[in-house]
Design an enzyme around this catalytic site. Structure first.
Site, PDB file in Angstrom:
ATOM      1  N   TYR A   1      -2.116   0.487  10.135  1.00  0.00           N
ATOM      2  CA  TYR A   1      -2.130  -0.247   8.868  1.00  0.00           C
ATOM      3  C   TYR A   1      -0.837  -0.003   8.089  1.00  0.00           C
ATOM      4  O   TYR A   1      -0.241  -0.941   7.545  1.00  0.00           O
ATOM      5  CB  TYR A   1      -3.336   0.218   8.052  1.00  0.00           C
ATOM      6  CG  TYR A   1      -3.504  -0.476   6.716  1.00  0.00           C
ATOM      7  CD1 TYR A   1      -4.127  -1.715   6.639  1.00  0.00           C
ATOM      8  CD2 TYR A   1      -3.064   0.121   5.530  1.00  0.00           C
ATOM      9  CE1 TYR A   1      -4.306  -2.354   5.417  1.00  0.00           C
ATOM     10  CE2 TYR A   1      -3.231  -0.507   4.309  1.00  0.00           C
ATOM     11  CZ  TYR A   1      -3.847  -1.740   4.253  1.00  0.00           C
ATOM     12  OH  TYR A   1      -4.015  -2.367   3.040  1.00  0.00           O
TER      13      TYR A   1
ATOM     14  N   SER B   1       0.852  -1.182   0.000  1.00  0.00           N
ATOM     15  CA  SER B   1       0.000   0.000   0.000  1.00  0.00           C
ATOM     16  C   SER B   1       0.885   1.228   0.000  1.00  0.00           C
ATOM     17  O   SER B   1       2.015   1.186   0.503  1.00  0.00           O
ATOM     18  CB  SER B   1      -0.895  -0.005   1.246  1.00  0.00           C
ATOM     19  OG  SER B   1      -1.504   1.255   1.442  1.00  0.00           O
TER      20      SER B   1
END
Length: 232
Positions: free
Chosen positions: A148, A135
Protein backbone atom coordinates in the site's frame (compact mmCIF):
# COMPACT_ATOMS: atom_id res chain seq x y z
CA UNK A 1 -16.85 25.66 -5.54
CA UNK A 2 -20.39 26.95 -6.18
CA UNK A 3 -21.81 25.90 -9.57
CA UNK A 4 -18.79 23.71 -10.18
CA UNK A 5 -18.54 20.04 -11.14
CA UNK A 6 -16.48 17.38 -9.43
CA UNK A 7 -15.70 13.69 -9.81
CA UNK A 8 -15.07 11.79 -6.58
CA UNK A 9 -14.01 8.15 -6.76
CA UNK A 10 -14.54 5.74 -3.89
CA UNK A 11 -17.53 7.78 -2.72
CA UNK A 12 -19.72 5.04 -1.26
CA UNK A 13 -18.42 5.28 2.29
CA UNK A 14 -15.71 6.75 4.48
CA UNK A 15 -13.87 9.89 3.44
CA UNK A 16 -15.15 9.81 -0.13
CA UNK A 17 -18.76 9.89 1.05
CA UNK A 18 -18.07 12.60 3.64
CA UNK A 19 -16.38 14.75 1.01
CA UNK A 20 -19.19 14.17 -1.50
CA UNK A 21 -21.75 15.33 1.06
CA UNK A 22 -19.74 18.45 1.87
CA UNK A 23 -19.28 19.37 -1.79
CA UNK A 24 -22.97 18.80 -2.51
CA UNK A 25 -23.86 21.09 0.39
CA UNK A 26 -21.81 23.80 -1.32
CA UNK A 27 -23.80 23.50 -4.53
CA UNK A 28 -21.25 21.42 -6.41
CA UNK A 29 -22.50 18.87 -8.91
CA UNK A 30 -20.71 15.69 -7.87
CA UNK A 31 -20.28 12.63 -10.05
CA UNK A 32 -19.72 10.06 -7.32
CA UNK A 33 -18.61 6.53 -8.04
CA UNK A 34 -18.01 3.32 -6.11
CA UNK A 35 -17.94 -0.38 -6.85
CA UNK A 36 -20.86 -1.18 -4.52
CA UNK A 37 -23.75 0.44 -6.35
CA UNK A 38 -26.43 -0.33 -3.76
CA UNK A 39 -24.43 1.22 -0.95
CA UNK A 40 -23.48 4.23 -3.06
CA UNK A 41 -27.05 4.95 -4.13
CA UNK A 42 -28.38 4.56 -0.59
CA UNK A 43 -25.67 6.81 0.85
CA UNK A 44 -26.11 9.60 -1.70
CA UNK A 45 -29.87 9.46 -2.39
CA UNK A 46 -30.63 12.51 -0.26
CA UNK A 47 -27.67 14.59 -1.43
CA UNK A 48 -28.59 17.34 -3.91
CA UNK A 49 -26.71 17.45 -7.18
CA UNK A 50 -25.04 14.07 -6.76
CA UNK A 51 -24.97 11.65 -9.69
CA UNK A 52 -24.20 8.15 -8.41
CA UNK A 53 -22.42 5.82 -10.82
CA UNK A 54 -21.63 2.25 -9.86
CA UNK A 55 -18.48 0.86 -11.38
CA UNK A 56 -14.80 0.07 -11.04
CA UNK A 57 -12.22 2.73 -11.86
CA UNK A 58 -9.94 0.03 -13.25
CA UNK A 59 -12.46 -0.48 -16.08
CA UNK A 60 -11.57 1.73 -19.09
CA UNK A 61 -15.19 1.94 -20.26
CA UNK A 62 -16.33 3.04 -16.81
CA UNK A 63 -13.67 5.76 -16.69
CA UNK A 64 -14.93 7.12 -19.99
CA UNK A 65 -18.47 7.07 -18.61
CA UNK A 66 -17.37 9.03 -15.54
CA UNK A 67 -15.87 11.84 -17.60
CA UNK A 68 -18.77 11.85 -20.05
CA UNK A 69 -21.24 12.18 -17.17
CA UNK A 70 -19.45 15.31 -15.98
CA UNK A 71 -20.61 16.90 -19.21
CA UNK A 72 -18.69 19.79 -20.68
CA UNK A 73 -17.28 21.01 -17.38
CA UNK A 74 -15.00 19.55 -14.72
CA UNK A 75 -13.42 21.65 -11.99
CA UNK A 76 -12.30 19.03 -9.49
CA UNK A 77 -11.10 15.45 -9.80
CA UNK A 78 -10.59 13.58 -6.54
CA UNK A 79 -8.80 10.23 -6.64
CA UNK A 80 -10.07 8.74 -3.40
CA UNK A 81 -10.57 5.12 -4.49
CA UNK A 82 -7.76 2.86 -3.41
CA UNK A 83 -6.94 -0.71 -2.53
CA UNK A 84 -5.38 -1.79 0.77
CA UNK A 85 -4.31 -5.26 -0.33
CA UNK A 86 -4.35 -8.43 1.76
CA UNK A 87 -5.55 -8.34 5.36
CA UNK A 88 -3.80 -8.92 7.71
CA UNK A 89 -1.07 -6.87 6.05
CA UNK A 90 1.75 -9.19 4.88
CA UNK A 91 5.46 -8.56 5.09
CA UNK A 92 7.19 -8.03 1.76
CA UNK A 93 8.92 -11.41 1.98
CA UNK A 94 5.56 -13.11 1.44
CA UNK A 95 3.53 -10.41 -0.29
CA UNK A 96 1.39 -12.04 -3.01
CA UNK A 97 2.43 -10.45 -6.29
CA UNK A 98 -1.00 -10.78 -7.85
CA UNK A 99 -2.45 -8.87 -4.90
CA UNK A 100 0.19 -6.17 -5.36
CA UNK A 101 -0.76 -5.85 -9.02
CA UNK A 102 -4.33 -5.21 -7.91
CA UNK A 103 -3.21 -2.55 -5.44
CA UNK A 104 -1.15 -0.79 -8.10
CA UNK A 105 -3.91 -1.07 -10.70
CA UNK A 106 -6.48 0.62 -8.47
CA UNK A 107 -4.23 3.09 -6.67
CA UNK A 108 -1.81 4.19 -9.40
CA UNK A 109 -2.78 3.16 -12.93
CA UNK A 110 -6.51 3.88 -12.74
CA UNK A 111 -6.04 7.42 -11.35
CA UNK A 112 -3.51 8.21 -14.08
CA UNK A 113 -5.80 6.85 -16.80
CA UNK A 114 -8.79 8.80 -15.44
CA UNK A 115 -6.70 11.97 -15.21
CA UNK A 116 -5.64 11.58 -18.82
CA UNK A 117 -9.28 11.48 -19.89
CA UNK A 118 -10.25 14.41 -17.66
CA UNK A 119 -7.38 16.78 -18.48
CA UNK A 120 -9.06 18.55 -21.42
CA UNK A 121 -12.01 19.55 -19.22
CA UNK A 122 -9.81 20.46 -16.25
CA UNK A 123 -7.63 22.70 -18.40
CA UNK A 124 -10.60 24.70 -19.65
CA UNK A 125 -12.39 25.11 -16.31
CA UNK A 126 -10.31 28.09 -15.23
CA UNK A 127 -9.73 26.58 -11.80
CA UNK A 128 -9.01 22.94 -12.51
CA UNK A 129 -7.86 20.93 -9.50
CA UNK A 130 -6.70 17.33 -9.14
CA UNK A 131 -6.39 15.83 -5.68
CA UNK A 132 -4.94 12.42 -4.93
CA UNK A 133 -5.44 10.81 -1.52
CA UNK A 134 -2.09 10.14 0.08
CA UNK A 135 -1.03 8.44 3.30
CA UNK A 136 1.78 8.65 5.81
CA UNK A 137 2.61 5.14 4.58
CA UNK A 138 3.82 6.83 1.39
CA UNK A 139 6.64 8.57 3.27
CA UNK A 140 7.20 6.39 6.34
CA UNK A 141 8.34 2.76 6.54
CA UNK A 142 5.85 0.66 8.49
CA UNK A 143 6.19 -3.14 8.58
CA UNK A 144 3.36 -4.71 6.59
CA UNK A 145 2.55 -1.54 4.68
CA UNK A 146 5.02 -2.12 1.82
CA UNK A 147 2.45 -2.75 -0.91
CA UNK A 148 0.00 0.00 0.00
CA UNK A 149 2.78 2.43 0.89
CA UNK A 150 4.62 1.84 -2.37
CA UNK A 151 1.42 2.47 -4.33
CA UNK A 152 0.70 5.70 -2.45
CA UNK A 153 4.31 6.84 -2.89
CA UNK A 154 3.99 6.27 -6.62
CA UNK A 155 0.70 8.19 -6.65
CA UNK A 156 2.36 11.07 -4.77
CA UNK A 157 5.08 11.22 -7.39
CA UNK A 158 2.59 11.13 -10.26
CA UNK A 159 0.82 14.10 -8.66
CA UNK A 160 4.11 15.99 -8.31
CA UNK A 161 5.07 15.41 -11.93
CA UNK A 162 1.58 16.28 -13.17
CA UNK A 163 1.86 19.55 -11.26
CA UNK A 164 5.14 20.32 -13.03
CA UNK A 165 3.66 19.46 -16.41
CA UNK A 166 0.35 21.29 -15.87
CA UNK A 167 1.29 24.59 -14.19
CA UNK A 168 -2.15 26.11 -14.83
CA UNK A 169 -3.81 23.42 -12.69
CA UNK A 170 -3.66 22.84 -8.96
CA UNK A 171 -2.47 19.30 -8.26
CA UNK A 172 -2.41 18.21 -4.63
CA UNK A 173 -1.58 15.03 -2.77
CA UNK A 174 -3.71 15.19 0.38
CA UNK A 175 -2.76 13.11 3.41
CA UNK A 176 -5.83 12.90 5.67
CA UNK A 177 -4.09 11.03 8.47
CA UNK A 178 -5.61 8.06 10.26
CA UNK A 179 -9.38 7.87 10.05
CA UNK A 180 -12.07 5.53 11.35
CA UNK A 181 -12.87 3.82 8.06
CA UNK A 182 -13.60 0.31 6.86
CA UNK A 183 -10.23 0.19 5.06
CA UNK A 184 -8.37 1.23 8.19
CA UNK A 185 -10.22 -1.45 10.15
CA UNK A 186 -9.11 -4.04 7.58
CA UNK A 187 -5.53 -2.96 8.17
CA UNK A 188 -5.97 -3.70 11.88
CA UNK A 189 -8.33 -6.71 11.99
CA UNK A 190 -9.79 -7.37 15.39
CA UNK A 191 -8.41 -4.16 16.90
CA UNK A 192 -10.37 -1.25 18.30
CA UNK A 193 -9.86 1.81 16.07
CA UNK A 194 -12.51 3.95 17.74
CA UNK A 195 -9.83 6.42 18.78
CA UNK A 196 -9.31 7.43 15.13
CA UNK A 197 -11.20 10.54 13.95
CA UNK A 198 -14.32 10.18 11.84
CA UNK A 199 -13.80 11.02 8.14
CA UNK A 200 -16.11 14.04 8.23
CA UNK A 201 -13.80 15.73 10.75
CA UNK A 202 -11.05 15.78 8.11
CA UNK A 203 -13.19 17.29 5.35
CA UNK A 204 -12.73 20.95 6.48
CA UNK A 205 -8.98 20.63 5.90
CA UNK A 206 -9.64 19.37 2.37
CA UNK A 207 -12.07 22.21 1.68
CA UNK A 208 -9.47 24.72 2.84
CA UNK A 209 -7.14 23.32 0.20
CA UNK A 210 -9.80 24.00 -2.44
CA UNK A 211 -10.71 27.45 -1.15
CA UNK A 212 -7.23 28.88 -0.61
CA UNK A 213 -5.64 27.20 -3.67
CA UNK A 214 -2.07 27.08 -2.34
CA UNK A 215 0.69 26.02 -4.75
CA UNK A 216 0.51 22.46 -6.04
CA UNK A 217 2.11 20.02 -3.64
CA UNK A 218 1.64 17.50 -0.87
CA UNK A 219 -0.39 18.65 2.14
CA UNK A 220 -1.31 17.00 5.41
CA UNK A 221 -4.71 17.54 6.97
CA UNK A 222 -2.99 18.24 10.28
CA UNK A 223 -1.12 21.17 8.72
CA UNK A 224 -4.21 22.50 6.95
CA UNK A 225 -5.96 22.66 10.30
CA UNK A 226 -3.26 25.09 11.49
CA UNK A 227 -3.42 28.91 11.03
CA UNK A 228 -3.25 30.17 7.43
CA UNK A 229 0.41 31.09 7.75
CA UNK A 230 1.22 27.39 7.85
CA UNK A 231 0.47 26.92 4.14
CA UNK A 232 3.18 27.29 1.55
Amino acid sequence: MTSSTAIVTGAGQGFGLALTAALAARGTTVVACARNGDRLRAATAALPGVVALAGDVTDPAFRERLVATAGGRLDLLVHNAGELGPSPLPRLERYPLEALRGVLETTVLAPLALTQLALPLLRTSGAGTVVTLSSDAAVEAYPGWGGYGAAKAALDHLAAVLAAEEPDLRVHAFDPGDMRTAMHQRAFPGEDISDRPEPQTVVPAFLRLLDERPPSGRYRAADLAAPAGGLR
